[in-house]
Design an enzyme around this catalytic site. Structure first.
Site, PDB file in Angstrom:
ATOM      1  N   ARG A  77       2.462   1.354  -1.807  1.00 27.62           N
ATOM      2  CA  ARG A  77       1.567   2.517  -1.661  1.00 27.62           C
ATOM      3  C   ARG A  77       0.245   2.305  -2.389  1.00 27.62           C
ATOM      4  NH1 ARG A  77       5.871   5.800  -0.368  1.00 27.62           N
ATOM      5  NH2 ARG A  77       7.635   5.295  -1.697  1.00 27.62           N
ATOM      6  N   GLY A  93      -5.439  -8.677  -0.758  1.00 24.92           N
ATOM      7  CA  GLY A  93      -4.535  -9.662  -1.351  1.00 24.92           C
ATOM      8  C   GLY A  93      -3.530  -9.054  -2.307  1.00 24.92           C
ATOM      9  N   ASP A 114       0.027  -9.267  -0.916  1.00 28.32           N
ATOM     10  CA  ASP A 114       0.649 -10.602  -0.951  1.00 28.32           C
ATOM     11  C   ASP A 114       1.098 -10.947  -2.376  1.00 28.32           C
ATOM     12  OD1 ASP A 114      -0.104 -10.741   1.698  1.00 28.32           O
ATOM     13  OD2 ASP A 114      -1.987 -11.764   1.232  1.00 28.32           O
TER      14      ASP A 114
HETATM   15  P1  ATP Z   1      -3.333  -5.897   1.352  1.00 28.33           P
HETATM   16  O1  ATP Z   1      -2.821  -5.923   2.760  1.00 28.33           O
HETATM   17  O2  ATP Z   1      -4.748  -5.441   1.222  1.00 28.33           O
HETATM   18  O3  ATP Z   1      -3.067  -7.135   0.587  1.00 28.33           O
HETATM   19  P2  ATP Z   1      -1.228  -3.926   0.998  1.00 28.33           P
HETATM   20  O4  ATP Z   1      -1.639  -2.679   1.700  1.00 28.33           O
HETATM   21  O5  ATP Z   1      -0.241  -4.815   1.624  1.00 28.33           O
HETATM   22  O6  ATP Z   1      -2.529  -4.758   0.572  1.00 28.33           O
HETATM   23  P3  ATP Z   1      -1.053  -2.363  -1.404  1.00 28.33           P
HETATM   24  O7  ATP Z   1      -0.106  -1.243  -1.160  1.00 28.33           O
HETATM   25  O8  ATP Z   1      -2.508  -2.070  -1.358  1.00 28.33           O
HETATM   26  O9  ATP Z   1      -0.665  -3.570  -0.442  1.00 28.33           O
HETATM   27  O10 ATP Z   1      -0.771  -2.999  -2.832  1.00 28.33           O
HETATM   28  C1  ATP Z   1       0.471  -3.584  -3.176  1.00 28.33           C
HETATM   29  C2  ATP Z   1       0.783  -3.278  -4.606  1.00 28.33           C
HETATM   30  O11 ATP Z   1      -0.258  -3.773  -5.458  1.00 28.33           O
HETATM   31  C3  ATP Z   1       0.907  -1.788  -4.932  1.00 28.33           C
HETATM   32  O12 ATP Z   1       2.223  -1.315  -4.681  1.00 28.33           O
HETATM   33  C4  ATP Z   1       0.544  -1.769  -6.418  1.00 28.33           C
HETATM   34  O13 ATP Z   1       1.652  -2.111  -7.220  1.00 28.33           O
HETATM   35  C5  ATP Z   1      -0.509  -2.880  -6.516  1.00 28.33           C
HETATM   36  N1  ATP Z   1      -1.847  -2.274  -6.350  1.00 28.33           N
HETATM   37  C6  ATP Z   1      -2.531  -2.057  -5.205  1.00 28.33           C
HETATM   38  N2  ATP Z   1      -3.709  -1.428  -5.436  1.00 28.33           N
HETATM   39  C7  ATP Z   1      -3.775  -1.246  -6.774  1.00 28.33           C
HETATM   40  C8  ATP Z   1      -4.741  -0.676  -7.674  1.00 28.33           C
HETATM   41  N3  ATP Z   1      -5.886  -0.126  -7.218  1.00 28.33           N
HETATM   42  N4  ATP Z   1      -4.472  -0.689  -8.994  1.00 28.33           N
HETATM   43  C9  ATP Z   1      -3.337  -1.243  -9.481  1.00 28.33           C
HETATM   44  N5  ATP Z   1      -2.387  -1.792  -8.699  1.00 28.33           N
HETATM   45  C10 ATP Z   1      -2.593  -1.800  -7.364  1.00 28.33           C
END
Ligand code: ATP
Length: 313
Positions: free
Chosen positions: A224, A252, A255
């Site tokens: 999230r 990233g 990942d």
């Molecule tokens: P992407 O596809 O851009 O790599 P995603 O949508 O697959 O990202 P996110 O949910 O944005 O993944 O992020 C994965 C995890 O990284 C989150 O569950 C959280 O633990 C950490 N994270 C993401 N954004 C933040 C933030 N702004 N600050 C701290 N931790 C973050």
């Protein structure tokens, strides 16, 4: 034998400081969800192999050099003379939002076939990590992912799948049709909260998680962004808040988070420990420019857990 095999498309990225149309300074690096996970795992001391197809071109050389420098096994990478390595341009749109432009249609990876990745799968691994990006690249990669999933499952390896929906590559309906048949072979399913409905029916997260567990998935991990992540299996559900870090580059994070989770799994950590390592790596990625450049080595891992602002001496 590798700890983890990942299969996918790796590309060269050109990152512009502002809007691309204004030109100016840029930075060249590499990207690709599966390659990012392989690099993150290798930095943490696991043996990671990346399989995929690259062009016989300078971008392909940069990708290979980067993976090798990071200790990722590249012994089953395919090179093509008749198709280029994919390219991803990244800039900042009005309002400061990160924006990506793909130049990956007809790239070397778009025709990656099961016959080409089969030797990598047969080389052996504890786990196979795939994303929903690879099957979106074309019919051959779709078949390669499906066959690799079945083969790895048959050989006793665990399989993790990050849904990673890319709306520029295919529709939600096409992704659902391609990914749902894989679920009986998937051990760990990772998805953003808004991607769960691609792989499971039901009203809300609870129903969808239950449907995934019914379909044979053993662990469901929901991302999230800054709101954190959740873990579900047949017995427990756990929520983990994100760490508070300065946001430099959110691309990233997913990942890095996935690699942290899989690393914890390889180390035999319980669900809390796996989510904690995933959260640490996600935050480390967000706090640095680049998809993988700021990720920790094994030795740096304990320092990541220190409160923000503390100087390392
Ligand atoms: P992407 O596809 O851009 O790599 P995603 O949508 O697959 O990202 P996110 O949910 O944005 O993944 O992020 C994965 C995890 O990284 C989150 O569950 C959280 O633990 C950490 N994270 C993401 N954004 C933040 C933030 N702004 N600050 C701290 N931790 C973050």
């Amino acid at each position: 034998r590798a700890d983890v095999l990942t299969i996918g498309e790796a590309m060269v990225t050109v990152r512009c400081a502002g809007p691309l149309r204004l030109g100016g300074d840029s930075r060249v690096s590499t990207a690709g969800a599966e390659a990012n996970v392989a690099i993150a795992l290798s930095r943490l001391g696991h043996t990671a192999r990346w399989a995929g197809a690259l062009g016989s071109d300078e971008p392909g050389e940069l990708v290979l050099r980067t993976l090798r420098a990071e200790g990722v096994l590249t012994d089953h990478v395919v090179r093509r003379t008749d198709a280029p390595t994919g390219l991803l341009l990244r800039d900042t749109a009005a309002g400061g939002r990160a924006r990506v432009h793909y130049y990956r249609r007809d790239s070397a990876a778009s025709t990656l076939s099961w016959e080409e990745v089969r030797p990598a799968v047969e080389a052996g691994q504890a786990g196979l990590h795939l994303t929903g990006i690879t099957p979106a690249l074309g019919p051959a990669p779709l078949e390669a992912v499906a066959a690799a999933t079945r083969q790895a499952h048959r050989s006793g390896a665990w399989v993790s799948l990050d849904v990673n929906h890319r709306s520029l590559l295919w529709s939600r309906e096409a992704a659902a049709r391609a990914l749902r048949p894989l679920l009986p072979y998937v051990t760990v399913l990772i998805a953003s909260d808004d991607e769960l409905d691609l792989v499971a029916d039901g009203d809300g997260e609870r129903d969808r998680v239950a449907a995934l567990l019914d379909a044979g998935v053993e662990e469901v991990v929901v991302k999230r962004g800054a709101a954190g992540a959740s873990y579900h299996d047949a017995r427990t559900s756990i929520d983990a808040p994100a760490r508070t870090v300065p946001v430099v580059d959110v691309v990233g994070a997913g990942d890095a988070f996935t690699a942290g989770y899989l690393s914890g799994r390889l180390d035999g950590l319980d669900a809390y420990g796996r989510l904690e390592r995933a959260t640490l790596l996600g935050a480390a990625s967000v706090a640095c420019a680049g998809d993988w450049e700021g990720l920790p080595t094994r030795a740096e891992l304990p320092a990541l857990a220190l409160p923000e602002g503390e100087t390392l001496r």
